[in-house]
Structure formats: C-alpha cells, structure tokens
Scaffold this motif. Sequence first.
Motif, PDB file in Angstrom:
ATOM      1  N   SER A   1      30.583 -43.996  -6.713  1.00  0.00           N
ATOM      2  CA  SER A   1      31.182 -44.981  -7.616  1.00  0.00           C
ATOM      3  C   SER A   1      31.778 -46.135  -6.822  1.00  0.00           C
TER       4      SER A   1
ATOM      5  N   LEU B   1      31.440 -42.095 -15.317  1.00  0.00           N
ATOM      6  CA  LEU B   1      30.936 -43.007 -14.293  1.00  0.00           C
ATOM      7  C   LEU B   1      29.828 -43.917 -14.826  1.00  0.00           C
TER       8      LEU B   1
ATOM      9  N   ILE C   1      32.935 -50.636  -0.950  1.00  0.00           N
ATOM     10  CA  ILE C   1      33.124 -49.638   0.110  1.00  0.00           C
ATOM     11  C   ILE C   1      32.231 -49.926   1.307  1.00  0.00           C
TER      12      ILE C   1
ATOM     13  N   ASN D   1      29.478 -36.451  -5.691  1.00  0.00           N
ATOM     14  CA  ASN D   1      30.930 -36.608  -5.560  1.00  0.00           C
ATOM     15  C   ASN D   1      31.283 -37.992  -6.095  1.00  0.00           C
ATOM     16  N   PRO D   2      32.117 -38.079  -7.138  1.00  0.00           N
ATOM     17  CA  PRO D   2      32.437 -39.388  -7.748  1.00  0.00           C
ATOM     18  C   PRO D   2      32.919 -40.434  -6.758  1.00  0.00           C
ATOM     19  N   THR D   3      33.660 -40.010  -5.734  1.00  0.00           N
ATOM     20  CA  THR D   3      34.201 -40.984  -4.783  1.00  0.00           C
ATOM     21  C   THR D   3      33.114 -41.588  -3.898  1.00  0.00           C
ATOM     22  N   LYS D   4      31.941 -40.933  -3.825  1.00  0.00           N
ATOM     23  CA  LYS D   4      30.876 -41.414  -2.943  1.00  0.00           C
ATOM     24  C   LYS D   4      29.802 -42.208  -3.677  1.00  0.00           C
TER      25      LYS D   4
ATOM     26  N   GLY E   1      35.225 -47.986 -10.452  1.00  0.00           N
ATOM     27  CA  GLY E   1      35.263 -46.629 -10.971  1.00  0.00           C
ATOM     28  C   GLY E   1      33.999 -46.224 -11.702  1.00  0.00           C
TER      29      GLY E   1
ATOM     30  N   THR F   1      34.385 -49.755  -6.659  1.00  0.00           N
ATOM     31  CA  THR F   1      35.819 -50.006  -6.834  1.00  0.00           C
ATOM     32  C   THR F   1      36.206 -50.006  -8.310  1.00  0.00           C
TER      33      THR F   1
END
Length: 288
Positions: free
Chosen positions: A195, A285, A160, A190-193, A199, A197
């Motif tokens: 983790s 995670l 990212i 927040n998992p998207t921030k 996951g 690629t």
Amino acid sequence: MAEVIGVRFKNVGKVYYFDPDGQKMELGQRVIVETARGIECGEVAMPNRQVSDTDIVKPLKKVIRAANEEDLAQVERNKQREKQAFSICENKIAVHKLDMKLVDVEYTFDNNKILFYFTADGRVDFRDLVKDLASVFRTRIELRQIGVRDEAKMLGGLGICGKPFCCSTFLGEFQPVSIKMAKEQGLSLNPTKISGTCGRLMCCLKYEQEAYEDLLRRTPKQGAFVSTPDGRGTVVEVNLLTGMLKVKIEKSDGAARLYNKDQVKIIRDAQIRVDHDEAAALKDLEDK
C-alpha cells in the motif's frame, strides 16, 4: 475528423477537449474556456491536432481566448483568496464540530463558485456549514467529499520508493488496482508492503501487470502438476522473471529440484486465487 486542443485545469489533472475556433495554441499556453462550472482558465496540455469524431463528445465548447496578463493576474488573486478561504473554512468546521478534514479550496476563475474539498470516514451533514460559508463569501459554495487517493493527488508527497507520488506527477486518472495483481506478481500480501502513503494499493502495481499476465500464461503456477526429465511432480515455487521452478518429484526423497520452465510440461495447471479470508482482510486497500 475534428480539430481540438486538450486543456488541463489542475496539475496532472484530466485533459478535456475544446474547439480552438481557428486559433493556434501552443503547449503550456494558458487559455480561457467555458466549462460546466463556468468560465475557467486552463493550460494547453495538447496543442492543435485532428482527432476522430468517435473520440469526442459533440458539440465541443470553443476556446474563448488566449489568457492575457489581466487573466493571469486574476488567477494569482484567486490563489491568495483560496488560502484565506481555507483558514476560514477550517475555523467554521471546528465551530460546527464536524468530523471532516479540509483538503483543498478552489475558486472558479470568474469567482462565481468556491469549492471546498474534504475527506471524512462517512457521510457528513454540512448544510449549516454551507450556509455559514455562503454568508461569509456571498457566492455559491460547494463542498465535495473526496477519497484518500484524491487527497494524496492534491497534497503530493514522497512514496516509499523515495520519489514524488505518481498520482501527483504524471497519472492523469487513477487505474483500478486489485489484491489479485499483488498475488500474481508474487508480492507479500502484507498491507504495509503493497500500500502507498494514502493507505490504498500502490498504483505502480498496475504498471507491469500486463507483463506478469503474459508470463503467467507461459509458466506453470505454484501447485501445478508437471512432467519433468526426472518424472512427474508438483511445482512448489515459481520465479516468474527468471522462469525457474522448484518441483517436488513424486517418486523421490521429497526434495525439490530446480528446473527451467522450458524443461517441464504442464499436466494440470493451478490457478492463482485470493481466498475469502485474504480478500476480507485486505478489502480496504482496494477502496478509493
């Protein structure tokens, strides 16, 4: 002390020690060595040097020879065979209707074994697949289930941050990363921030953890009860990097005031904890 060289068999893979047997090896040179898997061709990642006996497991296997042109040609032929084997194995997986994803195929240098790396959500009964592949390739077959981190390392890609994955460019081995690290570094859970690629938690959380731990030892934590020039109060916000604190003073209008950490004295410090609900929600995670 013992003289060794370090040999790597995969890009950014683990480095293994071998006895150079009196030969002088240069960085990047290809060598033929004997491993637990058989005869392999590897790349010198660490040229001749002396290391302590406590850092090695004896007896060290000796380098057979420096790789010659025929050896390097064999490596290239194996790479072509791996592409063909990958396609064949994918077709066989579809025929056997197995819930698995083939990630990579690897021939040993001497062609005594073919390794198929795959990912799957759970256990897979691949016994019939192994028999089928053995009948096609007429050599030893090994299917090895790997985790999503290993898959990312093998396949590569961009993180990212916009740069190639750390694991596929310079991280030889994965380091443990925890949700607590993210919390101690003041990151949103927040998992998207937090983790990557793959996951799983970003490997880079580990890089600055020691610095954050040092700052945490010297800085009141959120929730700490402190003494300030304006009276006692509770820390409601912390900026670890600047050392600035927002403190809600007991005998005031309730507004938070800004102080440097050197301006306050800790009366009762707080602890940074990941509560049960957070840990349960983000458990996946941390898994490999």
